[in-house]
Design a protein around this motif. Structure first.
Motif, PDB file in Angstrom:
ATOM      1  N   SER A   1       5.860  -8.918   9.907  1.00 31.33           N
ATOM      2  CA  SER A   1       6.649  -9.916   9.169  1.00 31.33           C
ATOM      3  C   SER A   1       7.298  -9.332   7.927  1.00 31.33           C
ATOM      4  O   SER A   1       8.421  -9.719   7.564  1.00 31.33           O
ATOM      5  CB  SER A   1       5.760 -11.103   8.790  1.00 31.33           C
ATOM      6  N   TYR A   2       6.645  -8.377   7.250  1.00 29.44           N
ATOM      7  CA  TYR A   2       7.215  -7.839   6.015  1.00 29.44           C
ATOM      8  C   TYR A   2       8.463  -7.005   6.291  1.00 29.44           C
ATOM      9  O   TYR A   2       9.448  -7.082   5.553  1.00 29.44           O
ATOM     10  CB  TYR A   2       6.170  -7.023   5.262  1.00 29.44           C
ATOM     11  N   ASN A   3       8.431  -6.208   7.333  1.00 26.54           N
ATOM     12  CA  ASN A   3       9.636  -5.465   7.702  1.00 26.54           C
ATOM     13  C   ASN A   3      10.729  -6.405   8.203  1.00 26.54           C
ATOM     14  O   ASN A   3      11.921  -6.150   7.999  1.00 26.54           O
ATOM     15  CB  ASN A   3       9.315  -4.419   8.763  1.00 26.54           C
ATOM     16  N   ALA A   4      10.325  -7.482   8.878  1.00 24.81           N
ATOM     17  CA  ALA A   4      11.310  -8.476   9.317  1.00 24.81           C
ATOM     18  C   ALA A   4      11.975  -9.139   8.114  1.00 24.81           C
ATOM     19  O   ALA A   4      13.179  -9.431   8.127  1.00 24.81           O
ATOM     20  CB  ALA A   4      10.636  -9.532  10.193  1.00 24.81           C
TER      21      ALA A   4
ATOM     22  N   GLU B   1      10.158   1.293   1.194  1.00 20.56           N
ATOM     23  CA  GLU B   1       8.696   1.409   1.266  1.00 20.56           C
ATOM     24  C   GLU B   1       8.195   1.137   2.678  1.00 20.56           C
ATOM     25  O   GLU B   1       8.649   0.213   3.349  1.00 20.56           O
ATOM     26  CB  GLU B   1       8.043   0.437   0.302  1.00 20.56           C
ATOM     27  N   ARG B   2       7.222   1.931   3.097  1.00 22.54           N
ATOM     28  CA  ARG B   2       6.598   1.764   4.398  1.00 22.54           C
ATOM     29  C   ARG B   2       5.125   1.410   4.195  1.00 22.54           C
ATOM     30  O   ARG B   2       4.504   1.832   3.227  1.00 22.54           O
ATOM     31  CB  ARG B   2       6.697   3.049   5.224  1.00 22.54           C
ATOM     32  N   ASN B   3       4.568   0.652   5.126  1.00 27.59           N
ATOM     33  CA  ASN B   3       3.144   0.290   5.070  1.00 27.59           C
ATOM     34  C   ASN B   3       2.788  -0.271   3.701  1.00 27.59           C
ATOM     35  O   ASN B   3       1.813   0.138   3.062  1.00 27.59           O
ATOM     36  CB  ASN B   3       2.270   1.511   5.377  1.00 27.59           C
ATOM     37  N   SER B   4       3.589  -1.221   3.244  1.00 27.28           N
ATOM     38  CA  SER B   4       3.395  -1.782   1.918  1.00 27.28           C
ATOM     39  C   SER B   4       3.412  -3.301   2.006  1.00 27.28           C
ATOM     40  O   SER B   4       3.252  -3.877   3.084  1.00 27.28           O
ATOM     41  CB  SER B   4       4.479  -1.255   0.967  1.00 27.28           C
TER      42      SER B   4
ATOM     43  N   SER C   1      -7.208  -8.310  12.507  1.00 26.78           N
ATOM     44  CA  SER C   1      -6.829  -6.893  12.392  1.00 26.78           C
ATOM     45  C   SER C   1      -5.581  -6.729  11.518  1.00 26.78           C
ATOM     46  O   SER C   1      -5.476  -5.772  10.741  1.00 26.78           O
ATOM     47  CB  SER C   1      -6.582  -6.302  13.784  1.00 26.78           C
ATOM     48  N   LYS C   2      -4.631  -7.671  11.621  1.00 31.10           N
ATOM     49  CA  LYS C   2      -3.431  -7.605  10.773  1.00 31.10           C
ATOM     50  C   LYS C   2      -3.783  -7.863   9.312  1.00 31.10           C
ATOM     51  O   LYS C   2      -3.206  -7.250   8.402  1.00 31.10           O
ATOM     52  CB  LYS C   2      -2.394  -8.614  11.259  1.00 31.10           C
ATOM     53  N   LYS C   3      -4.735  -8.752   9.076  1.00 27.80           N
ATOM     54  CA  LYS C   3      -5.161  -9.023   7.702  1.00 27.80           C
ATOM     55  C   LYS C   3      -5.847  -7.806   7.095  1.00 27.80           C
ATOM     56  O   LYS C   3      -5.626  -7.477   5.913  1.00 27.80           O
ATOM     57  CB  LYS C   3      -6.103 -10.229   7.680  1.00 27.80           C
ATOM     58  N   VAL C   4      -6.678  -7.128   7.897  1.00 28.24           N
ATOM     59  CA  VAL C   4      -7.354  -5.919   7.412  1.00 28.24           C
ATOM     60  C   VAL C   4      -6.333  -4.830   7.104  1.00 28.24           C
ATOM     61  O   VAL C   4      -6.420  -4.138   6.080  1.00 28.24           O
ATOM     62  CB  VAL C   4      -8.394  -5.425   8.438  1.00 28.24           C
ATOM     63  N   LYS C   5      -5.343  -4.670   7.993  1.00 29.28           N
ATOM     64  CA  LYS C   5      -4.301  -3.669   7.745  1.00 29.28           C
ATOM     65  C   LYS C   5      -3.526  -3.983   6.471  1.00 29.28           C
ATOM     66  O   LYS C   5      -3.217  -3.082   5.679  1.00 29.28           O
ATOM     67  CB  LYS C   5      -3.327  -3.594   8.921  1.00 29.28           C
ATOM     68  N   LEU C   6      -3.217  -5.266   6.262  1.00 30.22           N
ATOM     69  CA  LEU C   6      -2.501  -5.644   5.051  1.00 30.22           C
ATOM     70  C   LEU C   6      -3.329  -5.322   3.807  1.00 30.22           C
ATOM     71  O   LEU C   6      -2.790  -4.836   2.804  1.00 30.22           O
ATOM     72  CB  LEU C   6      -2.161  -7.137   5.082  1.00 30.22           C
ATOM     73  N   LEU C   7      -4.628  -5.581   3.860  1.00 27.37           N
ATOM     74  CA  LEU C   7      -5.499  -5.269   2.723  1.00 27.37           C
ATOM     75  C   LEU C   7      -5.478  -3.772   2.424  1.00 27.37           C
ATOM     76  O   LEU C   7      -5.312  -3.355   1.274  1.00 27.37           O
ATOM     77  CB  LEU C   7      -6.931  -5.725   3.016  1.00 27.37           C
ATOM     78  N   ILE C   8      -5.617  -2.951   3.479  1.00 22.55           N
ATOM     79  CA  ILE C   8      -5.613  -1.499   3.287  1.00 22.55           C
ATOM     80  C   ILE C   8      -4.255  -1.029   2.771  1.00 22.55           C
ATOM     81  O   ILE C   8      -4.171  -0.242   1.812  1.00 22.55           O
ATOM     82  CB  ILE C   8      -5.969  -0.784   4.604  1.00 22.55           C
ATOM     83  N   ASP C   9      -3.178  -1.517   3.391  1.00 22.98           N
ATOM     84  CA  ASP C   9      -1.832  -1.128   2.958  1.00 22.98           C
ATOM     85  C   ASP C   9      -1.593  -1.493   1.495  1.00 22.98           C
ATOM     86  O   ASP C   9      -1.051  -0.697   0.715  1.00 22.98           O
ATOM     87  CB  ASP C   9      -0.774  -1.803   3.831  1.00 22.98           C
ATOM     88  N   SER C  10      -1.983  -2.713   1.119  1.00 24.88           N
ATOM     89  CA  SER C  10      -1.723  -3.187  -0.238  1.00 24.88           C
ATOM     90  C   SER C  10      -2.534  -2.400  -1.261  1.00 24.88           C
ATOM     91  O   SER C  10      -2.029  -2.038  -2.331  1.00 24.88           O
ATOM     92  CB  SER C  10      -2.044  -4.682  -0.342  1.00 24.88           C
ATOM     93  N   LEU C  11      -3.798  -2.116  -0.932  1.00 19.68           N
ATOM     94  CA  LEU C  11      -4.632  -1.350  -1.860  1.00 19.68           C
ATOM     95  C   LEU C  11      -4.103   0.065  -2.048  1.00 19.68           C
ATOM     96  O   LEU C  11      -3.986   0.559  -3.177  1.00 19.68           O
ATOM     97  CB  LEU C  11      -6.076  -1.305  -1.354  1.00 19.68           C
ATOM     98  N   LEU C  12      -3.787   0.721  -0.938  1.00 19.48           N
ATOM     99  CA  LEU C  12      -3.341   2.109  -1.034  1.00 19.48           C
ATOM    100  C   LEU C  12      -1.948   2.220  -1.651  1.00 19.48           C
ATOM    101  O   LEU C  12      -1.622   3.245  -2.260  1.00 19.48           O
ATOM    102  CB  LEU C  12      -3.353   2.760   0.353  1.00 19.48           C
ATOM    103  N   ALA C  13      -1.120   1.179  -1.491  1.00 16.38           N
ATOM    104  CA  ALA C  13       0.234   1.231  -2.030  1.00 16.38           C
ATOM    105  C   ALA C  13       0.286   0.947  -3.524  1.00 16.38           C
ATOM    106  O   ALA C  13       1.189   1.431  -4.215  1.00 16.38           O
ATOM    107  CB  ALA C  13       1.134   0.243  -1.284  1.00 16.38           C
TER     108      ALA C  13
ATOM    109  N   LEU D   1       2.941  11.276   5.628  1.00 17.73           N
ATOM    110  CA  LEU D   1       3.617  11.783   6.820  1.00 17.73           C
ATOM    111  C   LEU D   1       4.580  10.744   7.371  1.00 17.73           C
ATOM    112  O   LEU D   1       5.721  11.062   7.750  1.00 17.73           O
ATOM    113  CB  LEU D   1       2.584  12.163   7.883  1.00 17.73           C
ATOM    114  N   ASP D   2       4.142   9.488   7.405  1.00 22.13           N
ATOM    115  CA  ASP D   2       4.988   8.421   7.939  1.00 22.13           C
ATOM    116  C   ASP D   2       6.250   8.262   7.097  1.00 22.13           C
ATOM    117  O   ASP D   2       7.343   8.047   7.627  1.00 22.13           O
ATOM    118  CB  ASP D   2       4.193   7.109   7.961  1.00 22.13           C
ATOM    119  N   ALA D   3       6.120   8.392   5.766  1.00 23.70           N
ATOM    120  CA  ALA D   3       7.284   8.296   4.893  1.00 23.70           C
ATOM    121  C   ALA D   3       8.208   9.498   5.071  1.00 23.70           C
ATOM    122  O   ALA D   3       9.433   9.364   5.031  1.00 23.70           O
ATOM    123  CB  ALA D   3       6.839   8.173   3.443  1.00 23.70           C
TER     124      ALA D   3
END
Length: 310
Positions: free
Chosen positions: A76-79, A175-178, A211-223, A293-295
């Motif tokens: 949804s964020y990239n959309a 920004e990617r994975n943010s 799983s999407k919520k967990v990914k968002l948490l990890i992405d947001s923390l690391l970003a 790497l992804d960036a």
């Protein structure tokens, strides 16, 4: 005449589209008469007939709706970023396709923009959802406020109205994975916060999985936070200090002729604990390395299959 672009990311929202479009159009009566409102619906690779529902709505209300059809599901964020890139408004708003966020707040948010506020946030002060969903949402926003951005309003948000300048700056970042909403806060513009109660979803089934919520948490923390890396350093120093003290203890026993402890079980516990710490540390470092790497690949955030203009 100012134009407001309302961006609506859509994923498996076939049932919601007719109701959402009617509600949004009916809500225009609350805006000042000089405002032009355009609607940018972004189909995020839905597997149902969301695209068909959008095209039918476009034909029913000609000249009001732009449909951006993405080639695949990118989240949804990239959309939302895709919607920002295709919106033409002087200001823009993001609202969910399932109407859990109240469209009737949009005129009030727009009034703040007219006063010069570049970012207006609809803050989820409470939610009609209960149980695990509510508990996880509160935990997520509590962690983000403590570990990442302290200016996040309590309860979080994904309902915003913002100036074109904000959109331009976000699009520049690539920004990617943010988290696109936290990027708006990170830019530093002063914002106004409007609390509301998030509604329960009435139609369809939410695809916002655990799983999407967990990914968002990890992405947001690391970003937005250095806490994971600092935690590795702090824990490593702590373990080093414990090892040093224990080494001094063993040496003292040897020097003073005391019996050395057998300690096989204790030694194994220490080895297992240290090994587990090393694996966790490598995993956290690996997350940062993968994001770098992804960036570096510079792949596009989304691919547009087709755009149907209003």
């Amino acid at each position: 005449m100012p134009t407001l672009s309302v961006i609506v990311p859509c994923y498996f929202n076939e049932e919601n589209i007719p109701v959402t479009v009617r509600e949004l159009l009916a809500n225009e009566a609350a805006f000042p008469p000089e405002v032009t409102v355009e609607y940018v619906f972004v189909n995020d690779g839905s597997g149902d007939d969301t695209l068909g529902a959008l095209r039918r709505a476009q034909q029913q209300y000609p000249g009001r709706i732009r449909v951006v059809d993405l080639a695949g599901n990118v989240g949804s964020y990239n959309a939302i970023v895709a919607g920002m890139a295709h919106a033409t408004g002087d200001c823009m708003a993001v609202i969910t396709a399932d109407l859990q966020d109240p469209p009737e707040l949009l005129p009030r948010m727009y009034a703040y923009w007219q006063q010069g506020i570049k970012l207006v946030i609809g803050n989820r002060q409470d939610r009609e959802e209960t149980g695990l969903a509510q508990a996880l949402a509160r935990l997520f926003h509590w962690l983000m406020r403590r570990l990442a951005l302290r200016n996040i309003p309590p309860g979080g948000f994904d309902f915003v109205l913002f100036d074109r300048q904000v959109a331009t700056e976000v699009l520049k970042l690539h920004e990617r994975n943010s988290n696109v909403f936290y990027l708006m806060l990170w830019l530093g513009f002063a914002y106004v916060n409007i609390p509301y109660t998030r509604r329960r979803r009435q139609l369809g089934r939410s695809r916002w999985t655990l799983s999407k919520k967990v990914k968002l948490l990890i992405d947001s923390l690391l970003a937005f936070s250095f806490v994971p890396i600092r935690a590795i350093s702090a824990l490593g120093l702590g373990l080093g200090l414990v090892a040093l003290l224990y080494g001094c203890y063993i040496i003292a026993l040897k020097l003073f002729g005391s019996n050395e402890p057998a300690g096989w079980s204790a030694l194994m516990v220490v080895l297992l604990f240290v090994s587990a710490f090393q694996m966790v540390a490598l995993g956290i470092i690996g997350e940062y390395v993968w994001r770098g790497l992804d960036a570096a690949r510079k792949r596009p955030l989304y691919v547009v299959r087709e755009v149907w203009d209003k």
